[in-house]
Design a protein around this motif. Sequence first.
Motif, mmCIF file in Angstrom:
data_model
loop_
_atom_site.group_PDB
_atom_site.id
_atom_site.type_symbol
_atom_site.label_atom_id
_atom_site.label_comp_id
_atom_site.label_asym_id
_atom_site.label_seq_id
_atom_site.Cartn_x
_atom_site.Cartn_y
_atom_site.Cartn_z
ATOM 1 N N TYR A 3 39.137 34.108 53.901
ATOM 2 C CA TYR A 3 39.682 35.240 53.157
ATOM 3 C C TYR A 3 40.926 34.874 52.363
ATOM 4 O O TYR A 3 41.229 35.502 51.349
ATOM 5 N N GLN A 4 41.652 33.849 52.790
ATOM 6 C CA GLN A 4 42.815 33.415 52.018
ATOM 7 C C GLN A 4 42.397 32.918 50.642
ATOM 8 O O GLN A 4 43.117 33.081 49.672
ATOM 9 N N PHE A 5 41.233 32.303 50.570
ATOM 10 C CA PHE A 5 40.767 31.733 49.310
ATOM 11 C C PHE A 5 39.790 32.644 48.566
ATOM 12 O O PHE A 5 39.531 32.448 47.401
ATOM 13 N N ASN A 6 39.223 33.634 49.260
ATOM 14 C CA ASN A 6 38.181 34.452 48.646
ATOM 15 C C ASN A 6 38.423 35.958 48.717
ATOM 16 O O ASN A 6 37.546 36.726 48.356
ATOM 17 N N GLY A 7 39.562 36.393 49.169
ATOM 18 C CA GLY A 7 39.845 37.814 49.306
ATOM 19 C C GLY A 7 40.159 38.496 47.992
ATOM 20 O O GLY A 7 39.991 39.701 47.846
ATOM 21 N N ASP A 8 40.622 37.747 47.010
ATOM 22 C CA ASP A 8 40.965 38.307 45.706
ATOM 23 C C ASP A 8 39.976 37.805 44.671
ATOM 24 O O ASP A 8 39.369 36.750 44.828
ATOM 25 N N PRO A 9 39.823 38.561 43.591
ATOM 26 C CA PRO A 9 38.851 38.149 42.567
ATOM 27 C C PRO A 9 39.267 36.852 41.887
ATOM 28 O O PRO A 9 40.452 36.559 41.756
ATOM 29 N N ASP A 10 38.289 36.077 41.458
ATOM 30 C CA ASP A 10 38.567 34.858 40.694
ATOM 31 C C ASP A 10 38.073 35.020 39.256
ATOM 32 O O ASP A 10 37.608 34.098 38.634
ATOM 33 N N PHE A 11 38.149 36.247 38.765
ATOM 34 C CA PHE A 11 37.820 36.554 37.382
ATOM 35 C C PHE A 11 38.931 37.435 36.839
ATOM 36 O O PHE A 11 39.769 37.915 37.590
ATOM 37 N N SER A 12 38.935 37.651 35.556
ATOM 38 C CA SER A 12 39.956 38.529 35.017
ATOM 39 C C SER A 12 39.314 39.541 34.079
ATOM 40 O O SER A 12 38.395 39.215 33.335
ATOM 41 N N CYS A 13 39.782 40.761 34.178
ATOM 42 C CA CYS A 13 39.359 41.827 33.282
ATOM 43 C C CYS A 13 40.498 42.841 33.238
ATOM 44 O O CYS A 13 41.434 42.770 34.032
ATOM 45 N N SER A 14 40.406 43.764 32.323
ATOM 46 C CA SER A 14 41.502 44.707 32.119
ATOM 47 C C SER A 14 41.789 45.559 33.343
ATOM 48 O O SER A 14 42.942 45.804 33.683
ATOM 49 N N HIS A 15 40.744 46.039 33.997
ATOM 50 C CA HIS A 15 40.921 46.969 35.114
ATOM 51 C C HIS A 15 40.009 46.590 36.273
ATOM 52 O O HIS A 15 39.071 47.328 36.585
ATOM 53 N N ASP A 16 40.293 45.461 36.917
ATOM 54 C CA ASP A 16 39.491 45.099 38.078
ATOM 55 C C ASP A 16 39.859 46.050 39.213
ATOM 56 O O ASP A 16 41.002 46.386 39.421
ATOM 57 N N THR A 17 38.820 46.520 39.912
ATOM 58 C CA THR A 17 38.998 47.533 40.946
ATOM 59 C C THR A 17 38.216 47.116 42.178
ATOM 60 O O THR A 17 37.051 46.723 42.079
ATOM 61 N N ARG A 18 38.856 47.221 43.320
ATOM 62 C CA ARG A 18 38.177 46.932 44.581
ATOM 63 C C ARG A 18 37.527 48.228 45.050
ATOM 64 O O ARG A 18 38.204 49.225 45.288
ATOM 65 N N ILE A 19 36.200 48.210 45.175
ATOM 66 C CA ILE A 19 35.436 49.394 45.561
ATOM 67 C C ILE A 19 34.898 49.168 46.967
ATOM 68 O O ILE A 19 34.280 48.154 47.239
#
Length: 137
Positions: A3-19
């Motif tokens: 989870y330290q390496f994969n808990g956050d997105p590794d892409f970028s967009c204007s409004h990334d949202t965790r659903i």
Amino acid sequence: MWYQFNGDPDFSCSHDTRIGTLDGAKWVCDPHRLTKQANRQMEQFKAEGRDVKAGCLVYSVGSNGNFKFEEALADYLPGTCEIHTFDFDPSYAKKVPKGKNIFYHPWGFKSSYAEKQQADLSLGDFKTFDETKAALG
């Protein structure tokens, strides 16, 4: 450690949202755009005289019987999307949240490019994307 390496997105967009919540959550890029596009699509279908229940289609692959993402997405986009989840275990169908336009299918996806590619059939049924579209109409 994973989870330290994969808990956050590794892409970028204007409004990334965790659903979703906990281990059922997934990152979605600009989900607010789905609502606008789905509403436009539904208006167009109605103008054409077509009977529609949803303006967008979501395919969610792999649930392990956990539908928190799909349920949260249905709440985030109320009445606008038809959500289909794919996984191998037929018993997961009993866990699908009711009344949220979420559907479960007990199969996985296989490549349509490599005819000789063998899927591990011990896992269950596999379909290509085209076979899936044909099966679901």
